[in-house]
Scaffold this motif. Structure first.
Motif, PDB file in Angstrom:
ATOM      1  N   LYS A 154     -44.840  24.464  95.606  1.00 22.83           N
ATOM      2  CA  LYS A 154     -44.420  23.824  96.862  1.00 22.83           C
ATOM      3  C   LYS A 154     -45.138  24.459  98.039  1.00 22.83           C
ATOM      4  N   GLU A 155     -45.146  23.720  99.158  1.00 21.90           N
ATOM      5  CA  GLU A 155     -45.725  24.235 100.409  1.00 21.90           C
ATOM      6  C   GLU A 155     -47.081  24.901 100.149  1.00 21.90           C
ATOM      7  N   LEU A 156     -47.963  24.128  99.552  1.00 21.09           N
ATOM      8  CA  LEU A 156     -49.237  24.655  99.101  1.00 21.09           C
ATOM      9  C   LEU A 156     -50.008  25.343 100.235  1.00 21.09           C
ATOM     10  N   PHE A 170     -42.854  28.816  93.735  1.00 19.55           N
ATOM     11  CA  PHE A 170     -43.241  28.368  92.391  1.00 19.55           C
ATOM     12  C   PHE A 170     -42.006  28.178  91.521  1.00 19.55           C
ATOM     13  N   SER A 171     -42.007  27.096  90.730  1.00 21.53           N
ATOM     14  CA  SER A 171     -40.952  26.853  89.760  1.00 21.53           C
ATOM     15  C   SER A 171     -41.609  26.455  88.455  1.00 21.53           C
ATOM     16  N   SER A 172     -40.963  26.791  87.341  1.00 21.15           N
ATOM     17  CA  SER A 172     -41.487  26.370  86.042  1.00 21.15           C
ATOM     18  C   SER A 172     -40.346  25.762  85.235  1.00 21.15           C
ATOM     19  N   ILE A 214     -46.862  19.329  97.664  1.00 20.70           N
ATOM     20  CA  ILE A 214     -46.301  19.805  96.396  1.00 20.70           C
ATOM     21  C   ILE A 214     -47.200  19.309  95.269  1.00 20.70           C
ATOM     22  N   VAL A 215     -47.401  20.134  94.256  1.00 17.16           N
ATOM     23  CA  VAL A 215     -48.184  19.696  93.102  1.00 17.16           C
ATOM     24  C   VAL A 215     -47.476  20.151  91.821  1.00 17.16           C
ATOM     25  N   THR A 259     -56.355  18.121  92.376  1.00 18.83           N
ATOM     26  CA  THR A 259     -56.600  18.329  93.798  1.00 18.83           C
ATOM     27  C   THR A 259     -55.326  18.013  94.559  1.00 18.83           C
ATOM     28  N   ALA A 260     -54.992  18.826  95.554  1.00 20.49           N
ATOM     29  CA  ALA A 260     -53.806  18.604  96.362  1.00 20.49           C
ATOM     30  C   ALA A 260     -54.106  19.043  97.799  1.00 20.49           C
TER      31      ALA A 260
END
Lengths: 109, 114
Positions: free
Chosen positions: A76-78, A60-62, A17-18, A11-12
């Protein structure tokens, strides 16, 4: 056996950011993939890592560490529309995708 | 039509019925896949076709029978299914050699076996 582990649910808060983690043990490695699946819809491709390091694509980053058998997806910036399940998958030595069970991400306002 | 399409979207069948699921891809891909997705479980790969040739059959019961008449169409024939076969059946396609992990999925067929 082959195994991919990721948290069942996270949950965020909107705007935050998660980081969703994924660990894997597979016979061979030919790349790690992240897919997004909204409830009742088909999975859609998000990202691909085959070398160690961070791949960035917009919000998105991976990240991948092959020596540790570890990856994470950073959002980021959900936004509320990011509420979905995120599936981690590894392309094994037979060039088949081995899938994790997915992480259900709940975004709260 | 674009992408990957599947019909029907929903299917209810008895254990003695015979039905078929259809998948069509409009992406010019060479590989097609059938997956089973059950709640809270990882996607299970059932069958893979590469250039119309079946390359994988992951110990799937014979009550599931795939057919790939050409590189754009894929069928899954169902007969004498069991209630535990109730799930979402997803079709996917990929370029094939050199890009097997980037897969494009259809919307799935939600199957209920009574």
């Amino acid at each position: 056996g082959q195994n991919i582990d990721q948290p069942t649910e996270m949950t965020a808060t909107e705007g935050a950011i998660v980081q969703i983690n994924c660990t894997y043990q597979t016979s061979g490695f030919n790349g790690l993939f992240w897919y997004q699946q909204h409830a009742g819809e088909a999975p859609t491709f998000l990202s691909y890592n085959v070398l160690d390091g961070l791949e960035e694509k917009g919000r998105f980053s991976s990240f991948l560490s092959r020596s540790k058998g570890y990856s994470y997806l950073l959002l980021k910036e959900l936004q509320m529309k990011d509420s979905a399940s995120y599936l981690c998958a590894v392309l094994d030595s037979n060039y088949q995708l081995i899938w994790g069970a997915g992480t259900k991400l709940i975004i709260k306002p | 039509e674009t992408g990957v399409t599947q019909t029907p979207r929903h299917l209810v069948m008895g254990m003695t019925n015979k039905k078929s699921l259809k998948c069509e891809q409009h992406l010019g891909h060479n590989a097609m896949y059938w997956y089973k997705q059950s709640a809270k479980k990882p996607l299970e790969l059932m069958f893979v076709y590469n250039f119309k040739e079946q390359t994988e059959n992951n110990s799937v019961p014979s009550r599931f029978s795939p057919e790939c008449p050409n590189s754009s169409h894929l069928f899954l024939h169902l007969h004498t299914l069991q209630p535990e076969d109730s799930a979402l059946y997803l079709c996917a396609s990929s370029q094939g050699e050199g890009d097997l992990g980037t897969q494009y999925f259809g919307p799935g067929t939600r199957l209920l076996v009574l």
